[in-house]
Design a protein around this motif. Structure first.
Motif, PDB file in Angstrom:
ATOM      1  N   MET A 153      35.552  58.079  51.371  1.00 16.74           N
ATOM      2  CA  MET A 153      36.378  59.517  51.901  1.00 16.74           C
ATOM      3  C   MET A 153      37.220  59.159  53.171  1.00 16.74           C
ATOM      4  N   THR A 154      37.138  58.202  53.511  1.00 21.10           N
ATOM      5  CA  THR A 154      37.621  57.832  54.852  1.00 21.10           C
ATOM      6  C   THR A 154      39.067  56.883  54.747  1.00 21.10           C
ATOM      7  N   ILE A 155      39.202  56.463  53.276  1.00 20.81           N
ATOM      8  CA  ILE A 155      40.368  55.636  53.002  1.00 20.81           C
ATOM      9  C   ILE A 155      41.803  56.080  53.293  1.00 20.81           C
ATOM     10  N   LYS A 156      41.736  57.236  53.155  1.00 22.40           N
ATOM     11  CA  LYS A 156      43.345  57.773  53.539  1.00 22.40           C
ATOM     12  C   LYS A 156      43.672  57.754  54.895  1.00 22.40           C
ATOM     13  N   PHE A 157      42.787  57.432  55.859  1.00 19.40           N
ATOM     14  CA  PHE A 157      43.163  57.276  57.281  1.00 19.40           C
ATOM     15  C   PHE A 157      43.234  55.749  57.515  1.00 19.40           C
ATOM     16  N   TYR A 158      43.117  54.856  56.702  1.00 21.19           N
ATOM     17  CA  TYR A 158      43.199  53.466  57.146  1.00 21.19           C
ATOM     18  C   TYR A 158      44.761  52.900  56.931  1.00 21.19           C
ATOM     19  N   ASP A 159      44.955  52.105  57.571  1.00 17.40           N
ATOM     20  CA  ASP A 159      46.014  51.303  57.684  1.00 17.40           C
ATOM     21  C   ASP A 159      45.939  50.376  56.618  1.00 17.40           C
ATOM     22  N   GLU A 160      47.003  50.201  55.873  1.00 17.92           N
ATOM     23  CA  GLU A 160      46.745  49.326  54.410  1.00 17.92           C
ATOM     24  C   GLU A 160      46.177  47.702  54.968  1.00 17.92           C
ATOM     25  N   LYS A 161      46.827  47.406  56.026  1.00 20.10           N
ATOM     26  CA  LYS A 161      46.135  46.085  56.344  1.00 20.10           C
ATOM     27  C   LYS A 161      44.812  45.898  56.703  1.00 20.10           C
ATOM     28  N   GLU A 162      44.047  46.896  57.021  1.00 21.37           N
ATOM     29  CA  GLU A 162      42.748  46.812  57.495  1.00 21.37           C
ATOM     30  C   GLU A 162      41.739  47.249  56.529  1.00 21.37           C
ATOM     31  N   ILE A 163      42.084  47.512  55.448  1.00 23.88           N
ATOM     32  CA  ILE A 163      41.291  47.785  54.320  1.00 23.88           C
ATOM     33  C   ILE A 163      40.456  46.630  54.081  1.00 23.88           C
ATOM     34  N   ASP A 164      41.158  45.618  53.506  1.00 29.08           N
ATOM     35  CA  ASP A 164      40.302  44.557  52.944  1.00 29.08           C
ATOM     36  C   ASP A 164      39.632  43.997  54.099  1.00 29.08           C
ATOM     37  N   LYS A 165      39.817  43.866  55.402  1.00 32.53           N
ATOM     38  CA  LYS A 165      38.961  43.481  56.442  1.00 32.53           C
ATOM     39  C   LYS A 165      37.500  44.146  56.435  1.00 32.53           C
ATOM     40  N   ASP A 166      37.705  45.663  56.481  1.00 37.31           N
ATOM     41  CA  ASP A 166      36.697  46.589  56.816  1.00 37.31           C
ATOM     42  C   ASP A 166      35.937  46.533  55.463  1.00 37.31           C
ATOM     43  N   ILE A 167      36.438  46.537  54.313  1.00 31.41           N
ATOM     44  CA  ILE A 167      35.444  46.327  53.054  1.00 31.41           C
ATOM     45  C   ILE A 167      34.717  45.139  53.019  1.00 31.41           C
ATOM     46  N   GLU A 168      35.293  43.993  53.259  1.00 33.26           N
ATOM     47  CA  GLU A 168      34.392  42.700  53.437  1.00 33.26           C
ATOM     48  C   GLU A 168      33.245  42.926  54.611  1.00 33.26           C
ATOM     49  N   ARG A 169      33.650  43.081  55.636  1.00 35.02           N
ATOM     50  CA  ARG A 169      32.850  43.181  56.665  1.00 35.02           C
ATOM     51  C   ARG A 169      31.668  44.307  56.274  1.00 35.02           C
ATOM     52  N   CYS A 170      32.000  45.484  55.783  1.00 34.96           N
ATOM     53  CA  CYS A 170      30.803  46.519  55.504  1.00 34.96           C
ATOM     54  C   CYS A 170      29.921  46.133  54.354  1.00 34.96           C
ATOM     55  N   ILE A 171      30.389  45.449  53.342  1.00 35.56           N
ATOM     56  CA  ILE A 171      29.863  44.896  52.301  1.00 35.56           C
ATOM     57  C   ILE A 171      28.838  43.876  52.556  1.00 35.56           C
ATOM     58  N   LYS A 172      29.256  43.056  53.363  1.00 31.77           N
ATOM     59  CA  LYS A 172      28.702  41.778  53.847  1.00 31.77           C
ATOM     60  C   LYS A 172      27.343  42.105  54.751  1.00 31.77           C
ATOM     61  N   VAL A 173      27.583  43.216  55.785  1.00 31.32           N
ATOM     62  CA  VAL A 173      26.405  43.738  56.306  1.00 31.32           C
ATOM     63  C   VAL A 173      25.369  44.298  55.296  1.00 31.32           C
ATOM     64  N   PHE A 174      25.806  44.867  54.212  1.00 31.86           N
ATOM     65  CA  PHE A 174      24.959  45.668  53.528  1.00 31.86           C
ATOM     66  C   PHE A 174      24.164  44.427  52.700  1.00 31.86           C
ATOM     67  N   LEU A 175      25.004  43.533  51.976  1.00 30.66           N
ATOM     68  CA  LEU A 175      24.319  42.645  51.490  1.00 30.66           C
ATOM     69  C   LEU A 175      23.408  41.751  52.204  1.00 30.66           C
ATOM     70  N   ASP A 176      23.728  41.481  53.234  1.00 33.31           N
ATOM     71  CA  ASP A 176      22.945  40.503  54.267  1.00 33.31           C
ATOM     72  C   ASP A 176      21.561  41.370  54.281  1.00 33.31           C
ATOM     73  N   GLY A 177      21.501  42.628  54.522  1.00 38.52           N
ATOM     74  CA  GLY A 177      20.255  43.359  54.410  1.00 38.52           C
ATOM     75  C   GLY A 177      19.430  43.165  53.408  1.00 38.52           C
ATOM     76  N   ILE A 178      20.049  42.980  51.927  1.00 34.45           N
ATOM     77  CA  ILE A 178      19.268  42.839  51.029  1.00 34.45           C
ATOM     78  C   ILE A 178      18.774  41.715  50.161  1.00 34.45           C
ATOM     79  N   LYS A 179      19.840  40.549  50.517  1.00 35.95           N
ATOM     80  CA  LYS A 179      19.530  39.348  50.356  1.00 35.95           C
ATOM     81  C   LYS A 179      18.278  38.505  50.548  1.00 35.95           C
ATOM     82  N   LEU A 180      17.803  37.724  49.630  1.00 33.06           N
ATOM     83  CA  LEU A 180      16.663  37.004  50.134  1.00 33.06           C
ATOM     84  C   LEU A 180      17.375  35.705  50.957  1.00 33.06           C
TER      85      LEU A 180
END
Length: 180
Positions: A153-180
């Motif tokens: 929902m917030t993607i339209k406010f992103y600078d194209e250059k920052e999207i990949d970095k933020d996607i990577e950081r966001c999913i990493k934090v989530f996955l770190d919370g559920i990984k064994l």
């Protein structure tokens, strides 16, 4: 997407006819009115979205579940950027014409449940394979889904250059919370 740009009530049959390059009378030979055109557009978007979800969540069994969720998250977010169909859907989900509200909500709910079921299946596989903690797969899937939707929902406010970095950081934090 004239409905997305002008709104349901701001769009006339004349506007629709002009945007598709035909006479208004020709529209009436195919559709009973603006509501039936709107419903046809909405249903077409739902069909495309359902196909996208099916393609997005289709993986072979050898792909690990962490990779599956990472790919789903990234591809979903990027699909929402500059996507007029998603703009249309968001507009009418959050601000529906009153007499179409129940229809829009019920169709959206059906697709949401389909998507959640597919994500839950991936999480269940991850638990069985020992990739993820043995917690409620439905709760993990729901958290993943809403995190993804919120980001999208917030993607339209992103600078194209920052999207990949933020996607990577966001999913990493989530996955770190559920990984064994």
């Amino acid at each position: 997407m004239i409905f997305a740009n002008q709104g349901y009530f701001g769009t006339s049959m004349d506007d629709i006819a002009k945007s598709v390059g035909i006479k208004k009378a020709s529209l009436y030979s195919h559709y009973s009115g603006k509501e039936s055109i709107f419903t046809a557009v909405f249903n077409s978007i739902l069909e495309d979205y359902t196909s996208f979800i099916s393609e997005l969540t289709a993986y072979n069994e050898e792909t690990n579940c962490t990779e599956k969720l990472t790919s789903i998250f990234s591809r979903y977010i990027k699909n929402c950027r500059n996507n007029n169909k998603m703009v249309f859907w968001d507009r009418y989900y959050y601000y529906p014409p009153e007499y179409l509200k129940d229809y829009i909500f019920s169709k959206t709910f059906e697709i949401e449940m389909l998507f959640l079921d597919k994500i839950t299946t991936i999480v269940e596989q991850g638990i069985k394979k020992g990739e993820f903690k043995n917690k409620s797969a439905k709760d993990i899937a729901l958290s993943f889904y809403y995190m993804m939707i919120g980001f999208a929902m917030t993607i339209k406010f992103y600078d194209e250059k920052e999207i990949d970095k933020d996607i990577e950081r966001c999913i990493k934090v989530f996955l770190d919370g559920i990984k064994l």
